[in-house]
Design a protein around this motif. Sequence first.
Motif, PDB file in Angstrom:
ATOM      1  N   LEU A 170     -38.738  17.212 -17.070  1.00 18.96           N
ATOM      2  CA  LEU A 170     -37.874  18.073 -16.277  1.00 18.96           C
ATOM      3  C   LEU A 170     -38.129  17.778 -14.799  1.00 18.96           C
ATOM      4  CD1 LEU A 170     -35.789  20.370 -16.673  1.00 18.96           C
ATOM      5  CD2 LEU A 170     -37.639  21.981 -16.200  1.00 18.96           C
ATOM      6  N   PRO A 171     -37.122  17.249 -14.106  1.00 19.63           N
ATOM      7  CA  PRO A 171     -35.820  16.777 -14.588  1.00 19.63           C
ATOM      8  C   PRO A 171     -35.960  15.459 -15.344  1.00 19.63           C
ATOM      9  CG  PRO A 171     -36.089  16.213 -12.293  1.00 19.63           C
ATOM     10  CD  PRO A 171     -37.306  17.029 -12.659  1.00 19.63           C
ATOM     11  N   ALA A 172     -34.910  15.143 -16.115  1.00 18.11           N
ATOM     12  CA  ALA A 172     -34.952  13.918 -16.909  1.00 18.11           C
ATOM     13  C   ALA A 172     -34.752  12.683 -16.043  1.00 18.11           C
ATOM     14  CB  ALA A 172     -33.893  13.967 -18.007  1.00 18.11           C
ATOM     15  N   HIS A 173     -34.105  12.837 -14.851  1.00 15.95           N
ATOM     16  CA  HIS A 173     -33.919  11.734 -13.926  1.00 15.95           C
ATOM     17  C   HIS A 173     -33.721  12.314 -12.538  1.00 15.95           C
ATOM     18  CE1 HIS A 173     -30.299  12.327 -16.548  1.00 15.95           C
ATOM     19  NE2 HIS A 173     -29.903  12.898 -15.426  1.00 15.95           N
ATOM     20  N   GLN A 174     -33.708  11.445 -11.546  1.00 16.09           N
ATOM     21  CA  GLN A 174     -33.707  11.929 -10.164  1.00 16.09           C
ATOM     22  C   GLN A 174     -33.047  10.886  -9.280  1.00 16.09           C
ATOM     23  OE1 GLN A 174     -37.379  13.801  -8.806  1.00 16.09           O
ATOM     24  NE2 GLN A 174     -37.278  12.544  -6.952  1.00 16.09           N
ATOM     25  N   PRO A 175     -32.307  11.350  -8.226  1.00 15.83           N
ATOM     26  CA  PRO A 175     -31.734  10.367  -7.294  1.00 15.83           C
ATOM     27  C   PRO A 175     -32.840   9.636  -6.534  1.00 15.83           C
ATOM     28  CG  PRO A 175     -31.378  12.606  -6.505  1.00 15.83           C
ATOM     29  CD  PRO A 175     -31.900  12.735  -7.898  1.00 15.83           C
ATOM     30  N   HIS A 176     -32.572   8.366  -6.255  1.00 12.28           N
ATOM     31  CA  HIS A 176     -33.633   7.577  -5.656  1.00 12.28           C
ATOM     32  C   HIS A 176     -33.841   7.914  -4.175  1.00 12.28           C
ATOM     33  CE1 HIS A 176     -30.402   5.282  -3.835  1.00 12.28           C
ATOM     34  NE2 HIS A 176     -31.284   4.494  -3.197  1.00 12.28           N
ATOM     35  N   GLN A 177     -32.883   8.644  -3.553  1.00  8.90           N
ATOM     36  CA  GLN A 177     -33.029   8.940  -2.132  1.00  8.90           C
ATOM     37  C   GLN A 177     -34.007  10.081  -1.866  1.00  8.90           C
ATOM     38  OE1 GLN A 177     -30.133   8.680  -3.712  1.00  8.90           O
ATOM     39  NE2 GLN A 177     -28.651   7.439  -2.553  1.00  8.90           N
ATOM     40  N   GLU A 178     -34.261  10.945  -2.850  1.00  9.39           N
ATOM     41  CA  GLU A 178     -35.097  12.110  -2.574  1.00  9.39           C
ATOM     42  C   GLU A 178     -36.378  12.067  -3.392  1.00  9.39           C
ATOM     43  OE1 GLU A 178     -33.363  15.506  -5.670  1.00  9.39           O
ATOM     44  OE2 GLU A 178     -32.591  15.438  -3.630  1.00  9.39           O
ATOM     45  N   ASN A 253     -40.389   6.841 -20.120  1.00  9.54           N
ATOM     46  CA  ASN A 253     -39.581   6.199 -19.091  1.00  9.54           C
ATOM     47  C   ASN A 253     -38.929   7.246 -18.212  1.00  9.54           C
ATOM     48  OD1 ASN A 253     -40.099   3.536 -19.880  1.00  9.54           O
ATOM     49  ND2 ASN A 253     -38.467   3.591 -21.421  1.00  9.54           N
ATOM     50  N   PHE A 254     -38.745   6.923 -16.923  1.00  8.09           N
ATOM     51  CA  PHE A 254     -38.112   7.839 -15.972  1.00  8.09           C
ATOM     52  C   PHE A 254     -37.155   7.031 -15.107  1.00  8.09           C
ATOM     53  CE2 PHE A 254     -37.815  10.556 -12.188  1.00  8.09           C
ATOM     54  CZ  PHE A 254     -37.602  11.790 -12.784  1.00  8.09           C
ATOM     55  N   SER A 255     -35.909   7.552 -14.926  1.00  9.62           N
ATOM     56  CA  SER A 255     -34.869   6.812 -14.220  1.00  9.62           C
ATOM     57  C   SER A 255     -34.583   7.424 -12.867  1.00  9.62           C
ATOM     58  CB  SER A 255     -33.575   6.786 -15.051  1.00  9.62           C
ATOM     59  OG  SER A 255     -33.775   6.103 -16.260  1.00  9.62           O
ATOM     60  N   PHE A 256     -34.349   6.551 -11.869  1.00 12.85           N
ATOM     61  CA  PHE A 256     -33.913   6.934 -10.530  1.00 12.85           C
ATOM     62  C   PHE A 256     -32.510   6.354 -10.336  1.00 12.85           C
ATOM     63  CE2 PHE A 256     -38.501   6.829 -10.499  1.00 12.85           C
ATOM     64  CZ  PHE A 256     -38.859   7.982  -9.807  1.00 12.85           C
ATOM     65  N   TYR A 257     -31.514   7.255 -10.074  1.00 11.33           N
ATOM     66  CA  TYR A 257     -30.136   6.795 -10.015  1.00 11.33           C
ATOM     67  C   TYR A 257     -29.663   6.701  -8.571  1.00 11.33           C
ATOM     68  CZ  TYR A 257     -29.160  11.837  -9.779  1.00 11.33           C
ATOM     69  OH  TYR A 257     -29.139  13.171  -9.430  1.00 11.33           O
ATOM     70  N   ASN A 258     -28.557   5.921  -8.384  1.00 12.06           N
ATOM     71  CA  ASN A 258     -27.973   5.686  -7.069  1.00 12.06           C
ATOM     72  C   ASN A 258     -26.477   5.959  -7.174  1.00 12.06           C
ATOM     73  OD1 ASN A 258     -27.062   4.799  -4.615  1.00 12.06           O
ATOM     74  ND2 ASN A 258     -28.214   2.864  -4.661  1.00 12.06           N
ATOM     75  N   CYS A 259     -26.012   7.072  -6.573  1.00 14.61           N
ATOM     76  CA  CYS A 259     -24.612   7.461  -6.709  1.00 14.61           C
ATOM     77  C   CYS A 259     -23.688   6.447  -6.048  1.00 14.61           C
ATOM     78  CB  CYS A 259     -24.410   8.845  -6.107  1.00 14.61           C
ATOM     79  SG  CYS A 259     -25.234  10.158  -7.065  1.00 14.61           S
ATOM     80  N   SER A 260     -24.138   5.829  -4.966  1.00 12.27           N
ATOM     81  CA  SER A 260     -23.291   4.830  -4.304  1.00 12.27           C
ATOM     82  C   SER A 260     -23.029   3.653  -5.221  1.00 12.27           C
ATOM     83  CB  SER A 260     -23.960   4.347  -3.014  1.00 12.27           C
ATOM     84  OG  SER A 260     -24.148   5.420  -2.125  1.00 12.27           O
ATOM     85  N   ALA A 261     -24.032   3.304  -6.014  1.00  8.64           N
ATOM     86  CA  ALA A 261     -23.850   2.201  -6.951  1.00  8.64           C
ATOM     87  C   ALA A 261     -22.904   2.581  -8.077  1.00  8.64           C
ATOM     88  CB  ALA A 261     -25.194   1.768  -7.518  1.00  8.64           C
TER      89      ALA A 261
END
Length: 1547
Positions: A170-178, A253-261
Motif C-alpha cells: 500500500l500503495p501498489a505503485h507510485q508516480p516516479h516524480q514524488e 516488485n514495486f512499480s513507478f509510473y510516468n503519466c507523461s509516458a
Amino acid sequence: MDSPESYPCGDEHTPSPIAGRQALEARPLLQLEQPISAVAAVQVDGHMVAFLGDTQGQLHKVFLNDSQGRVYHSQQVGPPGSAISPDLLVDSSGSYLYVLTAQQVDRVPVAACPQFSDCTSCLQAQDPLCGWCILQGRCTRKSQCRRAAQPNQWLWSYDDSHCLHVQSLLPAHQPHQEQGQVTLSVPRLPTLALDEYFHCAFGDYDSLAHAEGPTVACVTPPQDQLPLTPPGTDHVTLSLAVMFEDVAVAVTNFSFYNCSAVQALEVAAPCRACVGSLWRCHWCPQSSRCVYGEQCPEGERTIYSTQEVDIQIRGPGACPQVEGLVGPLLVPMDWESRLALRVRNLQHFRGLPASYHCWLELPGELRKLPASLETMNGDEGLIYCQAQQFHLSMAQRELLVPIYVTRGKGQRLDNAGTLHVTLYDCSAGHPDCSYCQAATGRLGCLWCSHGQPACRYGPLCPPRAVELLCPMPSIDTIEPQTGPPEGGLALTILGSNLGRDFADVQNAVSVAGQPCSPNPSLYRTSARIVCVTSPAPNGTTGPIQVAIKSRPPGISTQHFTYQDPVLLSLSPQWGPQAGGTQLTIHGQHLQTGSNISAFVGSQSCPIKEPVCPETIVCHTMPQAGPGEAVVRVVFGHAQRTLLAIPFRYTANPQLMMAEPSVSFRGGGRLIRVRGKDLDVVQQPLLSVWLEATAKVQAAGAEPQELRRSCRAPASAPQACVQLEGGLLQCSTVCTINSSSLLLCRSPAVPDEAHPQRVFFTLDNMHVDFASASGGQDFLYQPNPRLAPLSREGPARVKAGNILDVEGEGLNLGISKEEVRVHIGDGECLVKTLTLTHLYCEPPPQAPQPANGSSTLPQFVVQMGNLRLALGPVQYEAEPTESAFPVEAQVGLGMGAAVLTAAVLLLTLRYRHKSKQALREYQKVLVQLENLEIGVGDQCRKEFTDLMTEMTDLSSDLEGSGIPFVDYRTYAERVFFPGHNGCPMQPMFQGPGEEGHHSPVRQGLTQLSNLLNSKHFLLTLIHTLEKQPTFSQRDRCHLASLLSLALHNKLEYLTDIMRTLLGDLTAHYVRKNPKLMLRRTETMVEKLLTNWLSICLYTFLREVAGEPLYMLLRAIQYQVDKGPVDAVTGKAKRTLNNSRLLREDVEFQPLTLRVLVGPGAGGAAGSSEAQHVLVRVLDTDTITQVKEKVLDQVYKGTPFSQRPAVHTLDLEWRSGLAGHLTLSDEDLTSVTQDHWKKLNTLQHYKVPDGATVGLIPHLHNGAAVSLSLAQCCPSKENIPMLEDGEEGGVRLWHLVKGTEEPEGAKARRRRSSLRERERERARAKAIPEIYLTRLLSMKGTLQKFVDDTLQAILSVNRPVPIAVKYLFDFLDELAEKHGIEDPETLHIWKTNSLLLRFWVNTLKNPQLIFDVRVSDNVDAILAVIAQTFIDSSTVSEHKVGRDSPVNKLLYAREIPRYKQMVERYYSDVRQSSPASYQEMNSALAELSGNYTSAPHCLEALQELYNYIHMYYDQIISALEEDPVGQKMQLACRLQQTAALVENKVTDL
C-alpha cells in the motif's frame, strides 16, 4: 557366567548362536525395489535418519518419523550394478558418511543443506536435517542457525512452513516524480532485538524500515535515484526486498509510473489512454497534458482517472473526442465533397474560441483542411471540413483514408474508434460496361461514352453520353477446347460484357449448337462463365455463343470439339506394390477436357502435367499386396477402362548388399547394390541429404523443374533440390544391370556441407544405405590432393619407367582398380595406390594430346567425378642420327683419328701405367652411371611389386591375424634376453614334491611379503649394488626377477622405480647428467626397461605392431627376391653394407607347385592333395627352398607351430613314378680344389612349374617325426651352414670365401704381377658399383620405414599414458635438481624411451612376433634401428666422404625424422598431465589383465639365491639401519632363510 557383554566382537564370537522360541514380528517401515546390502542410522536434532545401500549401488536417505519411513533422497554411488558394502561409517562429527563399493570409497554428506540456494528449494527437498534460516538467508541444519529456538526464525519443511512473502503493498505503485511511503504486510516476520532493524531495498536504493509485527513501512527513493523509464513503456518496475543486514527476508516488485509516458503511447487518443490506464493519471484538456495528483492547474478543468471513485468527470468517456463520421462515408474521386464529423465533450475547453482542422492521411501526403464547429447540442456537436476535390491515382476501386481533428495549434482530439473515410474511383476495377452497371448502386457509377468510354461518377458524365445498354458480349478464350461425347464437362468462358448478373446468362450459352448450363457459384460478373456441356455426337464441333437479352450474341473464334478418348496400352506393365512407378498410358484423344484423373484399381494415380493427346503420365500409389489392377481414366463425367492390359503390382524390391561404403566428396564412385526384384524399379536413385550453408544451397540447388512439354524428351532428374527445413538433397540415377544388381554412382557433396543421410530411392521406397549394407554407414572422405608432376616445365617421362605421383588421402575413398590415369589419348596403367602415392606405368609410345589444342599431352587423373590435371608430359626422345653431312663426318672423323693416334702414342710412351688405370676407372664410371640411372626406375618397379604383395598379405591377415606372441612369452623374452625364452623351469615337478617342499613354499611367501616392504627392498638393492662381485649381468637379472615377483603389484613397482630414479639422478647430477640412462648399468635402468615393456605392450599390439610387422614382411619379401649366400649370409638385396653380395650372380625365378594335404606324401597327382604355388630362385639351396615352401604353406601360422626345416625333406616329383629327394649335399655335389658347392635347384635342373612335396626326413632308414618347433626355439638369425672344413673340403654356395686352401694359394703365387694388379684394382673399384643396390632397397622400403616410425612416434594418435607419466617425472627431476639445459632433458627422454625400448623392439621383432628372423633381415633392421638412433640425438648429423655407407643411406631422411622426434616430445609435453591416480588406475588394470604373470615362485627362489650369496652383508645393512631395526627386517629375513634353507638341506 558367560554373557553377550563378554563377547563384544559380535555374535560370531559367542559360544552358541543367539536364538529364541517365539518369532519376532514387525511391520516394515519402508519397502524398496532392490535388496538392501548396507544399513546405517544417525540421530540429529531429535530426528532419526537411516542410510540404506542396495545391491545396485544406490544410496537412499530415509526419514524415520513415528511409524513411517520416507525416502527423501537417492543417489548413485560407484558404478551401476556394484553393491554397496555393509561397512557404512559416519564420521565422528556426524557430517559425512563413508560408502564402500568394490571399486571405490565415496564420502557422502549426511545433509547437503548448502546446495540449496533459496528458501523454496530448501523446503521442497524435504530433508529433515535441513531448514531455512531466515535471518541468515541460508539452508542450514538447525544447530547452525543461531536463533533457531526463537519463533519464525528457522523454517522446517515438516512443519507446514512457508517461505516469507509480501502479502500486500500500500500503495501498489507510485508516480516516479514524488517520494512517499509504502507499507508492506509480511506474515510471520521474525522479531528483532532492540538494536537491530530491517531496511528496504528498492533495486540499489536502501531506506530504513519501520517494523511493527508483520507490517513494514519504507520510504520510496527520490526521482533522481530511480532509473529512466524505458522507451515504449510507461513505468519502471524495481525489486523491493525487506532486508536484514545483507540478507533478503521477503521480496516483491514495486512499480513507478510516468503519466507523461502514458500520453505518448497512444497518439490517436492521448486523453483516453491517460485516464483509462492502470495508474492514477488525470487529463488536462486545455494544456493537453497527462498529470498525476489531484487536479490540473488553476483555471483548467480536470478529467480524472478511471481509478477514482465518486467523481463525475472521469474515465475515457469524459474526454473531448470525435465519435464518428456523419457524412458522406463514400467520397468519389474528382468530385467536390464536404465531410462532417460528430464530436463530444468540447465544453471542457475554456477561453476564446479556437480554430479546427481536419487531417486526412492520404498515400504519401498528409492533407490539412480547415474546419468549423457548428450545431452544439449539450455536450455534442458537429465539425464540418472544407469541401475538397480529391485527385489520386488509385490501383484499387476503394481506399480507406484515416481522418482526425485538431484544435488550435496542433491539439488533437481523441478518436473514439478507428475513424476513416472511403475514397472510390468508378474507373478503377470496372473495365467494361456490364461490370460498371453491376457496381453497387450506392457508388453512383455510370458507363460513359464521352471521349474515351469508361466507367465514371454519374455527375461527371454529360447526360447524353450515358450508355444505358451495354455492347454485345465478347469471348476471348475457352478452356478446354475438347470434351467427351457424354457431356458433363465444365467449360470456362473468359471475356467481357458477359452479363451484369447471373440472370443475364442463365440460359444464354450454347456450345457447338448444344445448350450449356452455367454454374452460378463460378460466375464472375461480366468476365467469366463456367457451364456444363450437354451430350453430343462424337466429332461435333462449333463455336461458343453467349446471347444476352436485347443484345446480339457474342461468338467465339475458338471452336469446341466433342471427341471420344481411347486407351490403348500401358508402359510399364508392372511395378512394386510400394508404388511410385511412373506409369505412361498410351491412347488417342487423351487430351479431352480439363478435369482428367487416372486410377489403378481403386487407388488414384496422380497425373504429371501436362496431359498429351497420346500419353498420360501418372505415378502409382502404394498397394496392400501384389496382384493385378485395372487402369481407368476419368474425363469429367466420362470414364474409359483398359481391360485388356491390367497393371501388375509385384513384391517390393529387397536390397541385400551395397559396397563400397566410402567415397570422396567429389562423388562418382561406382556402388554395386545387390538384391532381389530390382528390375521392377523404374528409376532407382542414390541420394544424400545435406545440412548445407546458405552459400552451398545457393550454388548447389537448381531451379525447380519447369513444366514439361509433350514433344520434348523426358528430362533427367535434378542433381540437387532444396527440401523443407533447410536440407539439400543431391541424387544420382542408378543403372539397372539385372534383377539382382544395381550400379550407382555416389552423389557429389560440397566441402562445406555435412551429410545427414545416405539412402536409395526405389520409386516410393526409401532404404537407408546402412540397411542395405548390413549396418555399414556410408562415409564421405575429403577429396584427394595431388601434387603437380613438375613445378618447372613439363614432366619428363621415359618409356617403361614407373611414374610416381605424390599426394594426400589418395586411397581413402577409392581403390586402385577404379582410378583412371590418362596421358593425352593414352592410358597410364595404375599399378599401386597408397595413401600418399600413385604409381602408374605410362604407354610405351608417346601418346597424342587428347584435345589437340596443345602440343604436349596432359597428365590427367580421374577418380570418380574428380578430374585432376597435373600438367603436361614430355617423353624423352631416343637418340637420332645427326643431320651432319656424311662427307664432313668422315673428314672430321679421320682428322680426329689422326690427332687421337698422335696423342695416344705420346701418352703410351710416357704414361703407360696411368693410361691402363684410367681405362679401368672409365669402365667403372660407365657401369656406375648406368646403374645410377636405373636405380630410380628399379625402385618404382620394385615398390609396385612389393605393394601388390603387401596388399595380398593384408587380405591374408584379415583371416589369420598378426602372429603376436602371448604376454607371458613376451615378458620372458624382454626380461631375460639371451635365455631363448626359457629363463626358469618349474620348481616342483615330481608327484610328491608339493608336500615335501611346503616349508620352502612358505618361506618364499614370507620373502614375497618382505619384498612388499619398501624399506627392505631399497636396502636390498643398494646393498647388492655396492658389492664388487655383483656384476652388471647379475643386476639386470635381479631386476627382471623383481619385475616378475612384483608383477601383480605394478603400482608398488612403479613407486620403487621412481625412488631409485631419483637416487640415480642425484648421483649423475654431481658428475655429468647427460650420461644418465645411457647404458644399463644399474638395476633401476633395467627396471625402467621392463616397466616400459609392460606398459606399452597394449600399444604395441594395437598401434605399432601392424606397421612393424608389415615392415618385417616387406624386408623378408625383398630379400627373398634376390639370391642369398647360404654360407656367408650375404644377399643381393639388403641395406647393410657388410651383408651386401657384391658379385653379380645370375639367377632365374621359378614357381614350384607344392603338394599339400593328406595326399601330399603319396603318389604325385593324388586327388586329395592340393597345390600351393611357391616362388623361389634357381640359385636357392635346398634348405632355402624348404624355408620358402614352409613360409607359403604355413602362411598365417605362427612360426613356433610350424615343422622345423631339418625334420622335412624336399622331394621332386615328375610323372607318376619319378620321385627324387633333394638335399644340400649328396653324391652329386660338385667338389673342386677342396671346395664343395652346395646343391641348388639349378644343380638338379628343376624346371619352372615343377611339382615338389615335403616328406618326413629319413635318418638311418627311419622317419624323423614332424615335431613342431619347441617351446624354447633357438635363435634363427644364424647362418644356415657354417663356412667350415670337413676333411679339408670347404663349402661354398654363390661365392667362395676370402681365405683359400693351400693349393689355391700356391697357384695364386705363381700368377703374374700384372694379373694381380688388375685383380686388385677390380676388387677395389668394381664392388662399389653394387652399392647402388642399397639405394634401390632403401627406396623400396621407404614407405614401410616411414609408417613404422610414425606409429612409434604416435603421429595423429593419443600419447600412451605411461610415456606421458614418465616424461612428466623426468621433467620434475630436472626441475628439482635445477637442470635447465633442454639438451639434457632431450637425452634423458631419448635414452629412457626411444633407445631403451623402441630401438630394442626394432632390432628384435621376435620379442613381440612369433616369426623367423633371418640373418639378413636382422642386419637390415640393425641399419633402420641405427637410423632411428641417429634421428634421436641432439647433435647435428654430419656425413662426409669417409662416413659409413649405412649412415649415408638415410642422410636425407634423418633431419625429417629428427623433426618428428622433437614434435613428438613437444606433443607429449603439451598433452594433459597424467596424474598419479590415473597412472595407478592404469597400472592396476595392467596388473589385473596380466594376472597369469609367469613363474612367480621360481623368480622368488632365484631372488633368494642372490640373497643367500650376499646374506651376511644384507643382514648387516638391515641391522645397522634404525628403521630396519624398528621393523625387525633382519629377523624376518632370518626366519625366511630358515624356512628356505630347510628345503636346500633336505635336498
